[in-house]
Scaffold this motif. Structure first.
Motif, PDB file in Angstrom:
ATOM      1  N   THR A 191       0.878  -1.170   0.000  1.00 51.97           N
ATOM      2  CA  THR A 191       0.000   0.000   0.000  1.00 51.97           C
ATOM      3  C   THR A 191       0.914   1.217   0.000  1.00 51.97           C
ATOM      4  O   THR A 191       2.093   1.123   0.360  1.00 51.97           O
ATOM      5  CB  THR A 191      -0.908   0.045   1.244  1.00 51.97           C
ATOM      6  N   ASN A 197      -5.789   1.941   2.325  1.00 49.76           N
ATOM      7  CA  ASN A 197      -5.789   0.481   2.296  1.00 49.76           C
ATOM      8  C   ASN A 197      -5.603  -0.128   0.913  1.00 49.76           C
ATOM      9  O   ASN A 197      -5.358  -1.320   0.799  1.00 49.76           O
ATOM     10  CB  ASN A 197      -7.101  -0.050   2.896  1.00 49.76           C
ATOM     11  N   THR A 216      -4.029  -1.308  -2.504  1.00 50.39           N
ATOM     12  CA  THR A 216      -2.679  -1.743  -2.849  1.00 50.39           C
ATOM     13  C   THR A 216      -2.242  -1.128  -4.171  1.00 50.39           C
ATOM     14  O   THR A 216      -3.067  -0.641  -4.957  1.00 50.39           O
ATOM     15  CB  THR A 216      -2.602  -3.272  -2.976  1.00 50.39           C
TER      16      THR A 216
END
Length: 84
Positions: free
Chosen positions: A28, A63, A65
């Motif tokens: 992330t 959050n 990625t």
């Protein structure tokens, strides 16, 4: 690695001043030490580089990625009319 993924990793590495080798699709932006304001700058750079606009739901800076970001870019590129 796709061309889009490679270019996205390049943009993130340059913006965050980190080694491109430390970026994975599972990372992330937060994992990579990229603060919120810097993450927004990364998104702007990506949008400008690819000449796209990423919807807010595709830019989960906390959050989401890097892999999800690449998928979102590829979706936007697929929707662009040819020649743009």
């Amino acid at each position: 690695m796709s061309k889009v993924q490679q270019e996205t990793f390049d943009i993130i590495a340059k913006q965050a001043k980190i080694d491109i080798e430390s970026i994975t699709p599972q990372s992330t932006l937060k994992d990579l030490g990229i603060a919120s304001l810097d993450a927004i700058e990364v998104i702007f750079d990506i949008e400008e580089h690819f000449n796209i606009n990423l919807p807010n739901e595709d830019t989960d800076l906390e959050n989401g990625t890097v892999g999800h970001l690449v998928e979102a870019i590829e979706r936007q590129l697929a929707q662009k009319p040819a020649g743009e």
